[in-house]
Every structure is written in structure tokens, then in C-alpha cells.
Design a protein around this motif. Structure first.
Motif, PDB file in Angstrom:
ATOM      1  N   MET A 148      27.511 -19.725  13.872  1.00  0.00           N
ATOM      2  CA  MET A 148      25.837 -19.557  14.179  1.00  0.00           C
ATOM      3  C   MET A 148      25.522 -20.865  15.181  1.00  0.00           C
ATOM      4  O   MET A 148      24.670 -20.779  16.047  1.00  0.00           O
ATOM      5  CB  MET A 148      25.124 -19.526  12.971  1.00  0.00           C
ATOM      6  CG  MET A 148      25.343 -18.024  12.562  1.00  0.00           C
ATOM      7  SD  MET A 148      24.390 -17.853  11.067  1.00  0.00           S
ATOM      8  CE  MET A 148      25.374 -18.639   9.626  1.00  0.00           C
ATOM      9  N   GLN A 149      26.287 -22.073  14.538  1.00  0.00           N
ATOM     10  CA  GLN A 149      25.742 -23.269  15.331  1.00  0.00           C
ATOM     11  C   GLN A 149      26.149 -23.421  16.568  1.00  0.00           C
ATOM     12  O   GLN A 149      25.498 -23.840  17.452  1.00  0.00           O
ATOM     13  CB  GLN A 149      26.513 -24.365  14.433  1.00  0.00           C
ATOM     14  CG  GLN A 149      25.710 -25.739  14.740  1.00  0.00           C
ATOM     15  CD  GLN A 149      24.457 -25.800  14.222  1.00  0.00           C
ATOM     16  OE1 GLN A 149      24.326 -25.587  13.073  1.00  0.00           O
ATOM     17  NE2 GLN A 149      23.421 -26.260  15.116  1.00  0.00           N
ATOM     18  N   LEU A 152      23.633 -21.165  18.925  1.00  0.00           N
ATOM     19  CA  LEU A 152      22.479 -22.324  19.176  1.00  0.00           C
ATOM     20  C   LEU A 152      22.900 -23.224  20.087  1.00  0.00           C
ATOM     21  O   LEU A 152      22.107 -23.535  20.977  1.00  0.00           O
ATOM     22  CB  LEU A 152      22.042 -22.913  17.876  1.00  0.00           C
ATOM     23  CG  LEU A 152      21.219 -21.970  16.887  1.00  0.00           C
ATOM     24  CD1 LEU A 152      21.065 -22.697  15.472  1.00  0.00           C
ATOM     25  CD2 LEU A 152      19.991 -21.288  17.484  1.00  0.00           C
ATOM     26  N   TYR A 161      21.556 -24.760  12.268  1.00  0.00           N
ATOM     27  CA  TYR A 161      20.926 -23.352  11.951  1.00  0.00           C
ATOM     28  C   TYR A 161      20.170 -23.132  10.852  1.00  0.00           C
ATOM     29  O   TYR A 161      19.159 -22.258  11.025  1.00  0.00           O
ATOM     30  CB  TYR A 161      22.098 -22.232  12.041  1.00  0.00           C
ATOM     31  CG  TYR A 161      22.871 -22.207  10.998  1.00  0.00           C
ATOM     32  CD1 TYR A 161      22.682 -21.261   9.632  1.00  0.00           C
ATOM     33  CD2 TYR A 161      24.121 -23.243  10.369  1.00  0.00           C
ATOM     34  CE1 TYR A 161      23.253 -21.335   8.418  1.00  0.00           C
ATOM     35  CE2 TYR A 161      24.672 -22.955   9.285  1.00  0.00           C
ATOM     36  CZ  TYR A 161      24.475 -21.957   8.230  1.00  0.00           C
ATOM     37  OH  TYR A 161      25.024 -21.913   7.108  1.00  0.00           O
ATOM     38  N   HIS A 162      20.260 -23.848   9.789  1.00  0.00           N
ATOM     39  CA  HIS A 162      19.419 -23.421   8.532  1.00  0.00           C
ATOM     40  C   HIS A 162      18.007 -24.141   8.746  1.00  0.00           C
ATOM     41  O   HIS A 162      16.980 -23.630   8.503  1.00  0.00           O
ATOM     42  CB  HIS A 162      20.057 -23.838   7.372  1.00  0.00           C
ATOM     43  CG  HIS A 162      20.643 -25.287   7.281  1.00  0.00           C
ATOM     44  ND1 HIS A 162      19.877 -26.343   7.258  1.00  0.00           N
ATOM     45  CD2 HIS A 162      21.746 -25.916   7.530  1.00  0.00           C
ATOM     46  CE1 HIS A 162      20.584 -27.628   7.239  1.00  0.00           C
ATOM     47  NE2 HIS A 162      21.950 -27.371   7.605  1.00  0.00           N
ATOM     48  N   TRP A 164      16.801 -24.382  12.000  1.00  0.00           N
ATOM     49  CA  TRP A 164      15.965 -23.503  13.129  1.00  0.00           C
ATOM     50  C   TRP A 164      15.488 -22.357  12.376  1.00  0.00           C
ATOM     51  O   TRP A 164      14.557 -21.980  12.854  1.00  0.00           O
ATOM     52  CB  TRP A 164      17.493 -23.344  14.021  1.00  0.00           C
ATOM     53  CG  TRP A 164      17.031 -21.990  15.015  1.00  0.00           C
ATOM     54  CD1 TRP A 164      16.449 -22.040  16.225  1.00  0.00           C
ATOM     55  CD2 TRP A 164      17.369 -20.652  14.889  1.00  0.00           C
ATOM     56  NE1 TRP A 164      16.428 -20.899  16.720  1.00  0.00           N
ATOM     57  CE2 TRP A 164      16.823 -20.094  16.000  1.00  0.00           C
ATOM     58  CE3 TRP A 164      17.681 -19.968  13.673  1.00  0.00           C
ATOM     59  CZ2 TRP A 164      16.639 -18.793  16.036  1.00  0.00           C
ATOM     60  CZ3 TRP A 164      17.580 -18.328  13.986  1.00  0.00           C
ATOM     61  CH2 TRP A 164      17.353 -17.787  15.312  1.00  0.00           C
ATOM     62  N   ASN A 165      16.415 -21.792  11.202  1.00  0.00           N
ATOM     63  CA  ASN A 165      15.793 -20.657  10.510  1.00  0.00           C
ATOM     64  C   ASN A 165      14.169 -20.901  10.096  1.00  0.00           C
ATOM     65  O   ASN A 165      13.415 -19.946  10.085  1.00  0.00           O
ATOM     66  CB  ASN A 165      16.750 -20.382   9.288  1.00  0.00           C
ATOM     67  CG  ASN A 165      16.156 -19.103   8.605  1.00  0.00           C
ATOM     68  OD1 ASN A 165      16.491 -18.143   8.761  1.00  0.00           O
ATOM     69  ND2 ASN A 165      15.226 -19.531   7.357  1.00  0.00           N
ATOM     70  N   LEU A 178      20.683 -14.078  15.920  1.00  0.00           N
ATOM     71  CA  LEU A 178      21.478 -15.252  15.752  1.00  0.00           C
ATOM     72  C   LEU A 178      22.745 -14.617  15.094  1.00  0.00           C
ATOM     73  O   LEU A 178      23.864 -15.022  15.572  1.00  0.00           O
ATOM     74  CB  LEU A 178      20.666 -16.517  15.090  1.00  0.00           C
ATOM     75  CG  LEU A 178      21.513 -17.438  15.016  1.00  0.00           C
ATOM     76  CD1 LEU A 178      22.105 -18.265  15.925  1.00  0.00           C
ATOM     77  CD2 LEU A 178      21.054 -18.540  13.855  1.00  0.00           C
ATOM     78  N   ALA A 182      26.641 -14.395  16.628  1.00  0.00           N
ATOM     79  CA  ALA A 182      27.609 -15.171  16.132  1.00  0.00           C
ATOM     80  C   ALA A 182      28.946 -14.414  15.632  1.00  0.00           C
ATOM     81  O   ALA A 182      30.048 -14.797  15.845  1.00  0.00           O
ATOM     82  CB  ALA A 182      27.210 -16.029  14.979  1.00  0.00           C
TER      83      ALA A 182
END
Length: 185
Positions: A148-149, A152, A161-162, A164-165, A178, A182
Motif C-alpha cells: 500500500m505504501q 502511495l 498509509y495508516h 493517509w487513511n 488503495l 496494492a
């Protein structure tokens, strides 16, 4: 040893676990050669069986009850799946990501913390649900987070990512997108 989970919560746990197991069973042919997972007797019986009538349908996903969603996350480790699989049932990073999306869809999505008072989860909270239920291990969850990173980073976003969430204005649709991006690398 007496059970610490109320019977109605165990039913909800069984429902979520059944959905995860159905997903993993559907994925099995994609992750292992069928001859490796079947005995000779099973292959013979399958070959001699009459053809199935009609396509099988995927199980209908149902959201866990409110009581199941709001129990403390540590209690998830007491579920039958965790006891059965011990340290964790091996799953791939792609499976972890797809199951993370499943948890967000069933529990609801949240920003601003791992979980809401009503039991909705953020992306990281959904990953924790899977881990505590016994699906995958820490390395799998970290690799999924890295995937996921990477998405981004390709978008020019350096934020975790956390984090960003949790940004104001973020939506469940964006979080699910996202995760889906991924899975494709």
C-alpha cells in the motif's frame, strides 16, 4: 477450559471466519497446484463424479452484529480459527489485502483511530482483525502495508498509509481503492 466469548458472539465470529475460509478456498487453485492438495482417492472420486449442475455461488457476506464488532480486539485471538491455526494460517500478501478490504466492507470503515466505538475499522485496524483471527503473520501484514505504501509513493504521497487513511475528507471508497491497487502491484 471455559469459553470467554458469549455464544452469540461466537456465531458472528463463525460467520466472519466462514467468509474468510470461503475466500481462501476459492483462492486455493490460484496459489497451489491442485494435485499437491488432493489425495489419489479424492482425484479418483472427483473424476468419477457426475458433472455439477450449475455454477456454485459465493457465500453472501453479512456484517457482524454490533456486539461482535465492539468487543475488544484482543478477544479475537480467542476465536476458534486462531486456536485452530495457532500462530496463523499462512496467506499470501494479495490474500491479506483482499481480506483487509472484506473486513472494511463488513465492519465498516473508520478514520482517526484503529476502530470506532461502533466497531468500524481503519485499514490498519482491519489488518489487525485478520492477524488476531489467525490469518497470516506479522511478516505478511508488513508486506501488505509496504504494498500500500508503494502505491502511495507512486502517487507522490510520502505519508504512511495508516496516516493517509486518517486524513480529513478521506472516504471508504478511497481506502478500498488503495487496497485494490496494492493487490495488483
Amino acid at each position: 477450559m471455559p469459553t470467554l466469548i458469549a455464544p452469540e458472539l461466537a456465531v458472528d465470529a463463525a460467520s466472519l471466519i466462514a467468509d474468510i475460509e470461503a475466500y481462501l478456498a476459492e483462492q486455493a487453485p490460484k496459489t497451489a497446484h491442485p494435485l499437491v492438495t488432493k489425495t489419489t482417492a479424492q482425484l479418483i472420486a472427483e473424476a468419477l463424479a457426475p458433472p455439477a449442475h450449475g455454477p456454485e455461488t459465493a457465500p453472501e457476506l453479512t456484517a457482524p452484529s454490533r456486539r461482535w464488532r465492539i468487543i475488544p480486539d484482543w478477544a479475537l485471538a480467542l476465536t476458534p480459527a486462531r486456536r485452530l491455526h495457532g500462530a496463523g494460517r499462512p496467506i499470501t500478501v494479495t490474500q491479506h489485502l483482499e481480506l483487509t478490504a472484506l473486513v472494511l466492507q463488513q465492519y465498516g470503515w473508520h478514520r482517526g483511530g484503529l476502530r470506532s466505538r461502533g466497531g468500524a475499522r481503519c485499514i490498519l485496524g482491519a489488518q489487525a482483525v485478520l492477524y488476531r483471527l489467525g490469518y497470516g503473520d506479522e511478516a505478511t501484514a508488513l508486506a501488505a502495508g509496504e504494498a500500500m505504501q508503494n502505491v502511495l509513493r507512486r502517487r507522490g504521497i510520502d505519508q504512511a498509509y495508516h496516516a493517509w487513511n486518517d486524513q480529513p475528507g478521506r472516504t471508504q471508497g478511497e481506502a478500498l481503492q488503495l487496497i485494490r491497487e496494492a493487490t495488483t502491484g
